[in-house]
Design an enzyme around this catalytic site. Structure first.
Site, PDB file in Angstrom:
ATOM      1  N   GLY A 155      63.000 -33.650 -62.286  1.00 30.72           N
ATOM      2  CA  GLY A 155      63.052 -34.685 -63.318  1.00 30.72           C
ATOM      3  C   GLY A 155      63.345 -34.141 -64.702  1.00 30.72           C
ATOM      4  O   GLY A 155      62.981 -34.746 -65.712  1.00 30.72           O
ATOM      5  N   TYR A 195      67.748 -42.323 -69.604  1.00 30.35           N
ATOM      6  CA  TYR A 195      66.754 -41.455 -68.988  1.00 30.35           C
ATOM      7  C   TYR A 195      66.222 -40.445 -69.998  1.00 30.35           C
ATOM      8  O   TYR A 195      65.026 -40.133 -70.015  1.00 30.35           O
ATOM      9  CB  TYR A 195      67.385 -40.731 -67.798  1.00 30.35           C
ATOM     10  CG  TYR A 195      66.442 -39.814 -67.068  1.00 30.35           C
ATOM     11  CD1 TYR A 195      65.510 -40.314 -66.179  1.00 30.35           C
ATOM     12  CD2 TYR A 195      66.482 -38.427 -67.269  1.00 30.35           C
ATOM     13  CE1 TYR A 195      64.628 -39.473 -65.509  1.00 30.35           C
ATOM     14  CE2 TYR A 195      65.608 -37.583 -66.608  1.00 30.35           C
ATOM     15  CZ  TYR A 195      64.688 -38.108 -65.723  1.00 30.35           C
ATOM     16  OH  TYR A 195      63.815 -37.278 -65.063  1.00 30.35           O
ATOM     17  N   THR A 214      65.986 -43.592 -61.214  1.00 27.06           N
ATOM     18  CA  THR A 214      65.800 -44.875 -60.536  1.00 27.06           C
ATOM     19  C   THR A 214      64.382 -45.051 -60.001  1.00 27.06           C
ATOM     20  O   THR A 214      63.724 -46.067 -60.273  1.00 27.06           O
ATOM     21  CB  THR A 214      66.795 -44.998 -59.364  1.00 27.06           C
ATOM     22  OG1 THR A 214      68.073 -44.504 -59.755  1.00 27.06           O
ATOM     23  CG2 THR A 214      66.919 -46.452 -58.926  1.00 27.06           C
ATOM     24  N   SER A 252      71.515 -33.263 -59.728  1.00 29.43           N
ATOM     25  CA  SER A 252      70.536 -33.942 -58.886  1.00 29.43           C
ATOM     26  C   SER A 252      71.208 -34.614 -57.690  1.00 29.43           C
ATOM     27  O   SER A 252      70.677 -34.601 -56.573  1.00 29.43           O
ATOM     28  CB  SER A 252      69.781 -34.980 -59.716  1.00 29.43           C
ATOM     29  OG  SER A 252      68.734 -35.556 -58.981  1.00 29.43           O
ATOM     30  N   HIS A 303      72.446 -49.387 -56.524  1.00 28.76           N
ATOM     31  CA  HIS A 303      73.367 -48.529 -57.266  1.00 28.76           C
ATOM     32  C   HIS A 303      74.729 -49.207 -57.427  1.00 28.76           C
ATOM     33  O   HIS A 303      75.661 -48.609 -57.979  1.00 28.76           O
ATOM     34  CB  HIS A 303      73.550 -47.188 -56.553  1.00 28.76           C
ATOM     35  CG  HIS A 303      72.319 -46.339 -56.521  1.00 28.76           C
ATOM     36  ND1 HIS A 303      71.496 -46.173 -57.616  1.00 28.76           N
ATOM     37  CD2 HIS A 303      71.761 -45.604 -55.516  1.00 28.76           C
ATOM     38  CE1 HIS A 303      70.499 -45.369 -57.297  1.00 28.76           C
ATOM     39  NE2 HIS A 303      70.635 -45.014 -56.027  1.00 28.76           N
ATOM     40  N   ARG A 347      72.071 -41.889 -67.365  1.00 32.13           N
ATOM     41  CA  ARG A 347      71.680 -40.485 -67.542  1.00 32.13           C
ATOM     42  C   ARG A 347      72.915 -39.620 -67.727  1.00 32.13           C
ATOM     43  O   ARG A 347      73.973 -39.890 -67.152  1.00 32.13           O
ATOM     44  CB  ARG A 347      70.883 -40.008 -66.317  1.00 32.13           C
ATOM     45  CG  ARG A 347      70.255 -38.627 -66.471  1.00 32.13           C
ATOM     46  CD  ARG A 347      69.554 -38.204 -65.190  1.00 32.13           C
ATOM     47  NE  ARG A 347      68.790 -36.976 -65.369  1.00 32.13           N
ATOM     48  CZ  ARG A 347      68.198 -36.306 -64.391  1.00 32.13           C
ATOM     49  NH1 ARG A 347      68.273 -36.754 -63.137  1.00 32.13           N
ATOM     50  NH2 ARG A 347      67.531 -35.196 -64.638  1.00 32.13           N
TER      51      ARG A 347
END
Length: 340
Positions: free
Chosen positions: A301, A236, A71, A181, A152, A173
Site C-alpha cells: 500500500g 490514493y 479499491t 501493484s 473496474h 492512483r
C-alpha cells in the site's frame, strides 16, 4: 429496452498467440471494446451486454477504479461508514460477499474454473469456485438493497449508474505505482497467470494491453464527471497522506456523521498494518480455493514503490508517456513525501 452494447473486435492473432504464452489464466484470447478499445478477455463477448444493461438502483453505492488504485481499502471504508461502523459483521463476513466485484466472472475462463473445481473437493469450496464464475449481474441482481458494488469498468461501459442516482466513489492512483501493484497481482492470480517479467508487463500496460485499459481514458472519463453531485473523486495519494481527512470527506458524501472517537477507531482499524492482516478483506476466501496462487491481495500500500522496480529506461519511458497524456487535461496527481 436493452441498450446496444459497444461493438468489439478480437485482438489480432499474432499478438494473441504471444500474450497467451505469458498470461496463462486466459486460454482463448482477448477483445478490444468500442472506439477506445477497452481490453478484456474473450468472455466479454458472452457477458458484456449483461453488464452494460444491468439494472442499477438509486440506493446502490459503487466504488469505481482502475485496478490496484486503493479499491479494497476504499470498499471497507465505505462499507463501514455506510453501516454504522459495524466492525463485528465486517470481522465475520468476507468483503467479497458484502461488496461484490461486478465483472469478476469475465476473468474466470471455463478451463480455469474446471481446474479449480477439481482441486477443491469440499462442497463449500466447490460452490465458491462456481459462484465467482457466475455473471456478476446475475448475482448482484438478487441481492437486497442497499447494495455495495465494486467495479473496474470505465464509466462508458457502466449501466448508467449516475443517471439513476447511485452514490459513486472513484479513486485514481499514479500509474507508476499502479503498474507495479498490477504486475504483482497478475503474477499471483490464476485468473491472470502472468509468467513474464516487469519490463514486458510495463510494455503491455503502456500500450493498453492489460485488462481494463486504456488507463488514461479510464481516469479522464471519471475526471470529466468529478463535479457531479453523486460522484466523489479521490486520489490514493491523498488518502495515504491524510487518511482522517479522507474519511471525513467520504462520510460527508455518504451523509454520515461520527464522533472523533469513532473516527479514530476507524483509522486504526483501516491502518495498512492491520488491514493487511485482515482475512476478511485480503481475499483469504479466494486464496483458499486457489484463485490467488501466492502472496497477498493486499500488499504494501505504499506510494513510490515503483522506484524499487523501474529501471532508468522504463522510468524515462513512463515519464514521457505520462507527460504526453496529461497535456490535454488539468488532472494532476498530488505529490507528497514518499513512504519510508
Amino acid at each position: 429496452m436493452a441498450r446496444q452494447a459497444p461493438k468489439y473486435e478480437f485482438l489480432p492473432e499474432e499478438k494473441t498467440k504471444e500474450m497467451l504464452k505469458l498470461f496463462k489464466g486466459e486460454r482463448t484470447g482477448w477483445v478490444q471494446v468500442g472506439s477506445q478499445k477497452w481490453f478484456f478477455p474473450y468472455r466479454y463477448t458472452e457477458q458484456g451486454a449483461g453488464f452494460y444493461n444491468f439494472e442499477a438502483r438509486p440506493d446502490d453505492t459503487w466504488i469505481v477504479t482502475y485496478p490496484r488504485s486503493g479499491t479494497t481499502w476504499t470498499q471497507e471504508l465505505v462499507w463501514l461508514l455506510s453501516n454504522n461502523l459495524d466492525f463485528e459483521t465486517a470481522g465475520k463476513q468476507y468483503l467479497t460477499e458484502r461488496f461484490p466485484f461486478f465483472e469478476f466472472s469475465m476473468f474466470q475462463h471455463p478451463e480455469v474454473t474446471k481446474n479449480l473445481v477439481e482441486m477443491n473437493k469440499d462442497n463449500a469450496a466447490k460452490e465458491l469456485c462456481l459462484k465467482v464464475a457466475k455473471p456478476g449481474y446475475e448475482v448482484i441482481a438478487s441481492m437486497p438493497s442497499p447494495r455495495f458494488i465494486k467495479t473496474h469498468f470505465p464509466f462508458s461501459l457502466l449501466p448508467g449508474i449516475l443517471d439513476v442516482g447511485c452514490k459513486i466513489i472513484y479513486v485514481a492512483r499514479n500509474p507508476k505505482d499502479v503498474a507495479v501493484s498490477w504486475y504483482h497481482l497478475n503474477l499471483s492470480a490464476t485468473t491472470q497467470g502472468y509468467v513474464g517479467d516487469f519490463a514486458t508487463f510495463w510494455d503491455y500496460f503502456e500500450n493498453d494491453l492489460t485488462a481494463w485499459s486504456p488507463y488514461w481514458t479510464h481516469l479522464k472519463e471519471a475526471w470529466a464527471l468529478k463535479d457531479h453531485p453523486n460522484l466523489l473523486f479521490l486520489f490514493y495519494e491523498e488518502m495515504k497522506h491524510d487518511f482522517l481527512k479522507t474519511i471525513k470527506k467520504v462520510a460527508k458524501f455518504l451523509n454520515k456523521t461520527y464522533t472523533d472517537e469513532q473516527l479514530s477507531k476507524l483509522v486504526d482499524y483501516l491502518d495498512i498494518k492491520n488491514f493487511r492482516d485482515n482475512k476478511m478483506v485480503n481475499n483469504a476466501d479466494l486464496k483458499n480455493i486457489g484463485v490467488m496462487k501466492h502472496g497477498d491481495f493486499i500488499r504494501k500500500g505504499r506510494n513510490g514503490e515503483w522506484k524499487e522496480v523501474f529501471t532508468p529506461e522504463i522510468a524515462a519511458r513512463a515519464d514521457k508517456w505520462i507527460e504526453a497524456n496529461l497535456k490535454d487535461t488539468d488532472l494532476r496527481f498530488p505529490v507528497f513525501n514518499y513512504d519510508n
